[in-house]
Motif scaffolding. Structure first.
Motif, PDB file in Angstrom:
ATOM      1  N   ALA A   1      -5.494   9.724  12.822  1.00  0.00           N
ATOM      2  CA  ALA A   1      -4.117   9.369  12.463  1.00  0.00           C
ATOM      3  C   ALA A   1      -4.104   8.829  11.035  1.00  0.00           C
ATOM      4  CB  ALA A   1      -3.558   8.336  13.425  1.00  0.00           C
ATOM      5  N   PHE A   2      -3.162   9.303  10.254  1.00  0.00           N
ATOM      6  CA  PHE A   2      -3.001   8.852   8.873  1.00  0.00           C
ATOM      7  C   PHE A   2      -1.621   8.224   8.721  1.00  0.00           C
ATOM      8  CE2 PHE A   2      -6.253  12.070   8.702  1.00  0.00           C
ATOM      9  CZ  PHE A   2      -7.171  11.563   7.791  1.00  0.00           C
ATOM     10  N   PHE A   3      -1.555   7.183   7.920  1.00  0.00           N
ATOM     11  CA  PHE A   3      -0.314   6.447   7.734  1.00  0.00           C
ATOM     12  C   PHE A   3      -0.061   6.240   6.245  1.00  0.00           C
ATOM     13  CE2 PHE A   3      -2.317   5.144  11.694  1.00  0.00           C
ATOM     14  CZ  PHE A   3      -1.298   5.369  12.616  1.00  0.00           C
ATOM     15  N   VAL A   4       1.224   6.183   5.912  1.00  0.00           N
ATOM     16  CA  VAL A   4       1.640   5.920   4.539  1.00  0.00           C
ATOM     17  C   VAL A   4       2.604   4.754   4.563  1.00  0.00           C
ATOM     18  CG1 VAL A   4       2.767   6.833   2.482  1.00  0.00           C
ATOM     19  CG2 VAL A   4       1.416   8.352   3.928  1.00  0.00           C
ATOM     20  N   THR A   5       2.372   3.784   3.696  1.00  0.00           N
ATOM     21  CA  THR A   5       3.314   2.687   3.549  1.00  0.00           C
ATOM     22  C   THR A   5       3.441   2.362   2.064  1.00  0.00           C
ATOM     23  OG1 THR A   5       3.949   0.505   4.383  1.00  0.00           O
ATOM     24  CG2 THR A   5       1.625   0.807   3.745  1.00  0.00           C
ATOM     25  N   ARG A   6       4.329   1.448   1.744  1.00  0.00           N
ATOM     26  CA  ARG A   6       4.514   1.026   0.362  1.00  0.00           C
ATOM     27  C   ARG A   6       3.733  -0.257   0.113  1.00  0.00           C
ATOM     28  NH1 ARG A   6      11.085   2.109   0.236  1.00  0.00           N
ATOM     29  NH2 ARG A   6      10.960   4.371  -0.050  1.00  0.00           N
ATOM     30  N   ASN A   7       3.393  -0.494  -1.123  1.00  0.00           N
ATOM     31  CA  ASN A   7       2.582  -1.677  -1.429  1.00  0.00           C
ATOM     32  C   ASN A   7       3.272  -2.979  -1.054  1.00  0.00           C
ATOM     33  OD1 ASN A   7       4.534  -1.643  -3.448  1.00  0.00           O
ATOM     34  ND2 ASN A   7       3.089  -1.822  -5.152  1.00  0.00           N
ATOM     35  N   ILE A   8       4.597  -2.974  -1.001  1.00  0.00           N
ATOM     36  CA  ILE A   8       5.324  -4.192  -0.628  1.00  0.00           C
ATOM     37  C   ILE A   8       5.306  -4.423   0.882  1.00  0.00           C
ATOM     38  CG2 ILE A   8       6.840  -4.227  -2.651  1.00  0.00           C
ATOM     39  CD1 ILE A   8       8.947  -2.775  -1.017  1.00  0.00           C
ATOM     40  N   ASN A   9       4.859  -3.430   1.643  1.00  0.00           N
ATOM     41  CA  ASN A   9       4.792  -3.557   3.103  1.00  0.00           C
ATOM     42  C   ASN A   9       3.361  -3.629   3.628  1.00  0.00           C
ATOM     43  OD1 ASN A   9       7.267  -1.138   2.779  1.00  0.00           O
ATOM     44  ND2 ASN A   9       7.747  -3.174   3.550  1.00  0.00           N
ATOM     45  N   ILE A  10       2.376  -3.511   2.772  1.00  0.00           N
ATOM     46  CA  ILE A  10       1.001  -3.351   3.240  1.00  0.00           C
ATOM     47  C   ILE A  10       0.454  -4.590   3.937  1.00  0.00           C
ATOM     48  CG2 ILE A  10       0.040  -4.045   1.013  1.00  0.00           C
ATOM     49  CD1 ILE A  10      -1.401  -1.556   3.602  1.00  0.00           C
ATOM     50  N   ASP A  11       0.953  -5.778   3.593  1.00  0.00           N
ATOM     51  CA  ASP A  11       0.377  -6.999   4.164  1.00  0.00           C
ATOM     52  C   ASP A  11       0.452  -7.036   5.686  1.00  0.00           C
ATOM     53  OD1 ASP A  11      -0.318  -7.861   1.683  1.00  0.00           O
ATOM     54  OD2 ASP A  11       1.361  -9.247   1.439  1.00  0.00           O
ATOM     55  N   GLN A  12       1.494  -6.425   6.260  1.00  0.00           N
ATOM     56  CA  GLN A  12       1.619  -6.459   7.718  1.00  0.00           C
ATOM     57  C   GLN A  12       0.660  -5.497   8.408  1.00  0.00           C
ATOM     58  OE1 GLN A  12       5.452  -4.664   9.127  1.00  0.00           O
ATOM     59  NE2 GLN A  12       5.835  -4.248   6.941  1.00  0.00           N
ATOM     60  N   PHE A  13      -0.018  -4.649   7.634  1.00  0.00           N
ATOM     61  CA  PHE A  13      -0.986  -3.701   8.218  1.00  0.00           C
ATOM     62  C   PHE A  13      -2.408  -3.889   7.687  1.00  0.00           C
ATOM     63  CE2 PHE A  13       3.163  -1.494   7.726  1.00  0.00           C
ATOM     64  CZ  PHE A  13       3.492  -1.380   9.071  1.00  0.00           C
ATOM     65  N   ARG A  14      -2.553  -4.638   6.613  1.00  0.00           N
ATOM     66  CA  ARG A  14      -3.835  -4.731   5.926  1.00  0.00           C
ATOM     67  C   ARG A  14      -4.962  -5.248   6.825  1.00  0.00           C
ATOM     68  NH1 ARG A  14      -4.836  -4.901   0.547  1.00  0.00           N
ATOM     69  NH2 ARG A  14      -2.648  -5.368   0.060  1.00  0.00           N
ATOM     70  N   TYR A  15      -4.642  -6.190   7.686  1.00  0.00           N
ATOM     71  CA  TYR A  15      -5.691  -6.853   8.465  1.00  0.00           C
ATOM     72  C   TYR A  15      -5.813  -6.314   9.886  1.00  0.00           C
ATOM     73  CZ  TYR A  15      -5.212  -9.928   4.487  1.00  0.00           C
ATOM     74  OH  TYR A  15      -5.140 -10.412   3.211  1.00  0.00           O
TER      75      TYR A  15
END
Length: 549
Positions: A512-526
């Motif tokens: 599975a591949f996902f795309v997000t914006r840099n302003i939203n990455i914190d909720q997925f980074r960890y």
């Protein structure tokens, strides 16, 4: 200027329209949301072989009926799935629209008026640009305009045998409008008719027989799809469709909440230069020297303008093209002013010269500034507070360095046209309304693709690189349709794939591949399931490996 023989004018319109509308349709990717959304619905019709059900992401799409998607499907069958085919229907509709305006103008006044009307629409900014797009509205607007035209003729012919034929034609085009964009197609004509009727103090203007002919024809055409859906799938699809239309009118869509006056600004600036001429057309003095027939139809156009502007100013969701139906009455009013000016019945005011100089000059400066901003992006980034926008400017885009000349030349052309207005009025008018199409003809293949690289180039490249791979791919943290069209998504075999929580945390059965914006990455980074594999131009790309038991 030499006079063109009447029989050659339609041919000239077709040739000019083809020259300006067809080139570069596939030069730049479709833009998120609407262009990609509509093209994807057409692609999914082809993918599934189901041409009666409108879908997006292979699920029912409540927002739009299928007529425009059928046109896109036809183009895709002929030219392949891609940007050119998605935009081709509107380019064809653009030529038809110009021919319609010329023909009606010639019938109502004379040949010169018809040419001026078509020229005003052709040579204004957003009306011209939208015929090179893949959105529904140019096609929808033509149907609504024709329905208003034939209804006005029916009212004018009240009490005669001709009225029935006109109401049938009006009903036909309302039905086509409803098949294109839904109930708003009937609403715009209905409100325009009611306001006109009220201004006539509710005196009879349409017989019961003609009214029944109108409704019967409109219902018969609309039932080609709505009736078929009702028979095949019952009321649930129809009810969901109506609920969506009500929700669209009553609640703001994310990112599209705008002030009440939004559409007035959009029409004023977007319809340059015809919008400035139309302002004069609203004044009572503009009717000086007009025939009874043109004054009669002017009343319908003014009413239609205010119906559109007020209705879509009340609607909570405000997008540029929602008020695009107003472009037809604006073009008509502009044509009446141009016609009166060339005949010496109206004078050219200083404020009109000033308005054209200011808006044209600012537009030229903006076009000239875009390449300069791109070539100096690195110096601007520290001053941009929006992290996503700042990161967009880091995209690798090559500028030749001369592109700014296009905008500068446009500004100079506007100045020259205004300078020679007194000595050569006809040539100046033609030049004024040819300058913007020439500007767009140059900008679309040279500047717009570079702007698109900043805004969505990286993510489109990512999706295209995954075409044909057996993987899941989804945007997270923001809304987009780009992955569906540019990944060429196949109908899902696992219903869980519609659930974001399952794709991120569930037992996925393939990568599975996902795309997000840099302003939203914190909720997925960890999240331990997700691995950041790439960051580019503000977009962050993540991967999740399949779970094997």
């Amino acid at each position: 200027m030499p006079r063109i023989p009447s029989r050659f004018i339609p041919v000239l319109i077709i040739l000019v329209g083809a020259f300006f509308y067809f080139p570069f349709l596939g030069r730049v990717h479709l833009f998120d949301w609407d262009e990609i959304n509509f093209a994807e619905s057409a692609r999914e019709m082809i993918e599934t072989g189901n041409y009666t059900r409108v879908q997006i992401n292979f699920q029912p799409f409540w927002e739009k009926p299928p007529l425009f998607f059928w046109l896109q499907v036809l183009a895709m069958k002929l030219f392949g799935i891609g940007e050119f085919a998605a935009r081709l229907p509107n380019a064809v509709v653009g030529i038809i629209t110009l021919l319609v305006l010329y023909s009606i103008g010639k019938k109502m006044v004379d040949e010169r008026f018809g040419v001026l009307w078509a020229l005003a629409y052709f040579g204004s900014l957003t009306p011209h640009l939208y015929f090179k797009s893949g959105i529904i509205d140019p096609t929808f607007n033509l149907f609504i305009f024709l329905s208003v035209w034939f209804m006005a003729r029916a009212v004018a012919a009240y009490g005669t045998a001709r009225a029935t034929g006109q109401t049938v034609l009006s009903g036909l085009f309302v039905g086509l409008a409803v098949l294109t964009k839904g109930p708003v197609g009937g609403l715009l004509l209905g409100l325009t008719f009611l306001v006109y009727w009220a201004l006539q103090r509710f005196r009879p203007i349409l017989s019961v027989r003609n009214g029944l002919a109108f409704f019967g024809c409109a219902l018969a055409v609309a039932s080609v799809w709505f009736g078929l859906e009702l028979i095949k799938n019952g009321w649930w699809f129809f009810e969901e469709f109506i609920r969506y239309q009500i929700r669209l009118f009553s609640t703001p869509d994310a990112g599209h909440q705008q002030p009440f006056y939004y559409h007035f600004v959009v029409v004023l600036l977007g319809c340059f230069p015809m919008s400035l001429l139309a302002i004069r057309g609203f004044l009572p003095s503009a009717t000086h020297g007009q025939t009874e027939q043109t004054v009669f139809f002017r009343r319908w156009m003014v009413i239609l303008f205010w119906v559109v502007m007020i209705l879509f100013s009340i609607v909570k969701t405000k997008i540029v093209h929602y008020s695009s139906m107003a472009w037809f009455p604006v073009s008509y009013l502009a044509a009446t002013v141009l016609y009166g000016y060339l005949k010496g019945q109206l004078s050219w005011n200083r404020w009109l010269t000033g308005g054209i100089a200011i808006i044209g000059g600012v537009l030229g400066l903006l076009i000239a500034a875009l390449p300069l901003v791109g070539m100096n992006a690195a110096a601007l980034i520290p001053h941009i507070k929006d992290r996503f926008a700042a990161a967009n400017l880091t995209a690798p885009v090559e500028w030749a360095g001369w592109e700014w000349i296009i905008g500068a030349a446009y500004g100079l052309a506007i100045a020259a046209i205004l300078w020679f207005r007194r000595s050569q009025p006809l040539r100046s008018i033609v030049g004024l309304f040819m300058a913007t199409p020439l500007l767009l003809w140059l900008v679309l293949p040279t500047i717009v693709p570079k702007i698109e690289r900043y805004t969505q180039g990286a993510v489109i490249d990512f999706y295209e690189a995954k075409q044909g791979q057996d993987v899941y791919i989804e945007p997270i943290g923001y809304k987009s349709y780009a992955h569906l069209f540019y990944f060429r998504k196949k109908p899902p075999t696992n219903p869980n794939s519609y659930r974001e929580d399952w794709l991120i945390n569930g037992p996925v059965d393939k990568p599975a591949f996902f795309v997000t914006r840099n302003i939203n990455i914190d909720q997925f980074r960890y999240n331990p399931n997700l691995e950041i594999i790439q960051e580019e131009a503000g977009f962050v790309f993540l991967r999740r490996k399949p779970v094997f038991k």
